[in-house]
Design a protein around this motif. Structure first.
Motif, PDB file in Angstrom:
ATOM      1  N   UNK A   8     -29.991 -51.930 -13.432  1.00  0.00           N
ATOM      2  CA  UNK A   8     -29.266 -53.087 -13.947  1.00  0.00           C
ATOM      3  C   UNK A   8     -27.802 -52.783 -14.220  1.00  0.00           C
ATOM      4  N   UNK A   9     -27.504 -51.512 -14.515  1.00  0.00           N
ATOM      5  CA  UNK A   9     -26.113 -51.134 -14.765  1.00  0.00           C
ATOM      6  C   UNK A   9     -25.386 -50.726 -13.486  1.00  0.00           C
ATOM      7  N   UNK A  10     -26.082 -50.815 -12.344  1.00  0.00           N
ATOM      8  CA  UNK A  10     -25.480 -50.459 -11.056  1.00  0.00           C
ATOM      9  C   UNK A  10     -25.286 -51.694 -10.186  1.00  0.00           C
ATOM     10  N   UNK A  11     -26.327 -52.535 -10.085  1.00  0.00           N
ATOM     11  CA  UNK A  11     -26.278 -53.718  -9.224  1.00  0.00           C
ATOM     12  C   UNK A  11     -26.357 -54.994 -10.046  1.00  0.00           C
ATOM     13  N   UNK A  12     -25.672 -56.019  -9.580  1.00  0.00           N
ATOM     14  CA  UNK A  12     -25.724 -57.315 -10.254  1.00  0.00           C
ATOM     15  C   UNK A  12     -27.101 -57.955 -10.070  1.00  0.00           C
ATOM     16  N   UNK A  13     -27.413 -58.896 -10.955  1.00  0.00           N
ATOM     17  CA  UNK A  13     -28.758 -59.475 -11.000  1.00  0.00           C
ATOM     18  C   UNK A  13     -29.180 -60.094  -9.671  1.00  0.00           C
ATOM     19  N   UNK A  14     -28.272 -60.833  -9.028  1.00  0.00           N
ATOM     20  CA  UNK A  14     -28.607 -61.492  -7.767  1.00  0.00           C
ATOM     21  C   UNK A  14     -28.953 -60.473  -6.686  1.00  0.00           C
ATOM     22  N   UNK A  15     -28.239 -59.352  -6.682  1.00  0.00           N
ATOM     23  CA  UNK A  15     -28.517 -58.306  -5.701  1.00  0.00           C
ATOM     24  C   UNK A  15     -29.858 -57.646  -5.990  1.00  0.00           C
ATOM     25  N   UNK A 114     -20.965 -59.770   0.319  1.00  0.00           N
ATOM     26  CA  UNK A 114     -21.544 -60.692  -0.661  1.00  0.00           C
ATOM     27  C   UNK A 114     -21.531 -60.152  -2.086  1.00  0.00           C
ATOM     28  N   UNK A 115     -21.721 -58.837  -2.237  1.00  0.00           N
ATOM     29  CA  UNK A 115     -21.886 -58.262  -3.575  1.00  0.00           C
ATOM     30  C   UNK A 115     -20.879 -57.138  -3.838  1.00  0.00           C
ATOM     31  N   UNK A 116     -20.094 -57.307  -4.883  1.00  0.00           N
ATOM     32  CA  UNK A 116     -19.118 -56.280  -5.270  1.00  0.00           C
ATOM     33  C   UNK A 116     -19.831 -54.985  -5.653  1.00  0.00           C
ATOM     34  N   UNK A 117     -20.969 -55.099  -6.341  1.00  0.00           N
ATOM     35  CA  UNK A 117     -21.672 -53.899  -6.806  1.00  0.00           C
ATOM     36  C   UNK A 117     -22.215 -53.081  -5.630  1.00  0.00           C
ATOM     37  N   UNK A 118     -22.627 -53.745  -4.544  1.00  0.00           N
ATOM     38  CA  UNK A 118     -23.106 -53.019  -3.369  1.00  0.00           C
ATOM     39  C   UNK A 118     -21.952 -52.281  -2.689  1.00  0.00           C
ATOM     40  N   UNK A 119     -20.824 -52.957  -2.568  1.00  0.00           N
ATOM     41  CA  UNK A 119     -19.643 -52.330  -1.976  1.00  0.00           C
ATOM     42  C   UNK A 119     -19.231 -51.100  -2.786  1.00  0.00           C
ATOM     43  N   UNK A 120     -19.254 -51.238  -4.104  1.00  0.00           N
ATOM     44  CA  UNK A 120     -18.894 -50.106  -4.969  1.00  0.00           C
ATOM     45  C   UNK A 120     -19.892 -48.961  -4.806  1.00  0.00           C
ATOM     46  N   UNK A 121     -21.180 -49.294  -4.684  1.00  0.00           N
ATOM     47  CA  UNK A 121     -22.222 -48.284  -4.499  1.00  0.00           C
ATOM     48  C   UNK A 121     -22.021 -47.522  -3.192  1.00  0.00           C
ATOM     49  N   UNK A 122     -21.705 -48.249  -2.128  1.00  0.00           N
ATOM     50  CA  UNK A 122     -21.476 -47.618  -0.826  1.00  0.00           C
ATOM     51  C   UNK A 122     -20.259 -46.702  -0.880  1.00  0.00           C
ATOM     52  N   UNK A 123     -19.168 -47.188  -1.452  1.00  0.00           N
ATOM     53  CA  UNK A 123     -17.940 -46.386  -1.513  1.00  0.00           C
ATOM     54  C   UNK A 123     -18.120 -45.161  -2.404  1.00  0.00           C
ATOM     55  N   UNK A 124     -18.856 -45.318  -3.513  1.00  0.00           N
ATOM     56  CA  UNK A 124     -19.113 -44.173  -4.389  1.00  0.00           C
ATOM     57  C   UNK A 124     -19.988 -43.143  -3.683  1.00  0.00           C
ATOM     58  N   UNK A 125     -20.932 -43.615  -2.874  1.00  0.00           N
ATOM     59  CA  UNK A 125     -21.781 -42.702  -2.106  1.00  0.00           C
ATOM     60  C   UNK A 125     -20.938 -41.877  -1.145  1.00  0.00           C
ATOM     61  N   UNK A 126     -20.025 -42.536  -0.430  1.00  0.00           N
ATOM     62  CA  UNK A 126     -19.145 -41.815   0.486  1.00  0.00           C
ATOM     63  C   UNK A 126     -18.290 -40.792  -0.266  1.00  0.00           C
ATOM     64  N   UNK A 127     -17.749 -41.199  -1.425  1.00  0.00           N
ATOM     65  CA  UNK A 127     -16.888 -40.298  -2.192  1.00  0.00           C
ATOM     66  C   UNK A 127     -17.669 -39.093  -2.700  1.00  0.00           C
ATOM     67  N   UNK A 128     -18.888 -39.337  -3.192  1.00  0.00           N
ATOM     68  CA  UNK A 128     -19.729 -38.251  -3.697  1.00  0.00           C
ATOM     69  C   UNK A 128     -20.049 -37.253  -2.596  1.00  0.00           C
TER      70      UNK A 128
END
Length: 209
Positions: A8-15, A114-128
């Motif tokens: 819940x603290x990573x992805x928005x509710x709709x996602x 569609x989802x800002x939280x998914x985009x952030x998750x993908x970019x953070x994965x690449x950075x990590x």
């Protein structure tokens, strides 16, 4: 339906709702191959529990450990393959029994828009993963093999939460791109120094490693 409360603290509710209705939950045991060289990527994995190691093979057929996928993490190479429609250039093997969420690859681009939280998750994965690869390059370039071996064992202990590591000398040699004879010699030296104990296909790390 998988328990996504910890996300819940990573992805928005709709996602989260879309993940729950479109994903496949899968359990795999240690040693199973989740993804192999040349596979067509049909799903993006997110680890709920356990761990997966990701290897890459060079032209001579030697495998080198790239990184681990841990809970709440995904595979950057899967993202890349989905975006570029390329087949897998890595091999992902279950290190510790895992519970996975498999996201259909056609959701990759859709959710990026569609989802800002998914985009952030993908970019953070690449950075990590980029940070981990830089550390791996530094390790190969600047650390001696015995230091790399100790680092690898400590990482495995951290990921599994256990001082007992189920691995063969050959598997360690493959991960560190060296020979089994060299790894066996280094492990024996560490055992003589009371830093670990060697068993058949097992290594027990001691506190002063």
């Amino acid at each position: 339906m998988p328990d996504l409360s910890s996300y819940k603290n990573i992805f928005e509710a709709a996602l989260l709702d879309e993940i729950a209705t479109t994903c496949i939950e899968k359990k795999m045991i240690a040693g199973e191959t989740m993804m192999d060289y040349g596979d067509t990527i049909r799903f993006i994995p997110i680890v709920l529990s356990g761990s997966i190691k990701v290897n890459r093979k060079n032209e001579e057929g030697q495998e080198l450990l790239l990184y681990y996928i841990l809970p709440k993490q995904s595979c950057a190479m899967s993202f890349t393959c989905c975006m570029t429609h390329r087949k897998s250039e890595i091999k992902a093997v279950v290190e510790d029994d895992v519970d996975l969420l498999l996201i259909p690859n056609n959701k990759m681009d859709e959710w990026m828009m569609k989802y800002v939280s998914w985009k952030s998750f993908v970019m953070l994965t690449f950075q990590t993963r980029f940070d981990e690869l830089m550390k791996a390059i530094d390790s190969i370039a600047f650390q001696k093999l015995d230091e790399r071996l100790i680092h690898s064992l400590k990482e495995k202990q951290k990921h599994s939460g256990s001082a007992v590591i189920n691995i063969t000398h050959q598997q360690l040699a493959d991960e560190l791109a060296t020979s089994r004879v060299v790894i066996s010699r280094l492990l024996k030296q560490l055992e003589i120094q009371n830093k670990l104990l060697l068993y058949r296909n097992q290594i027990k790390l001691l506190r002063d490693l």
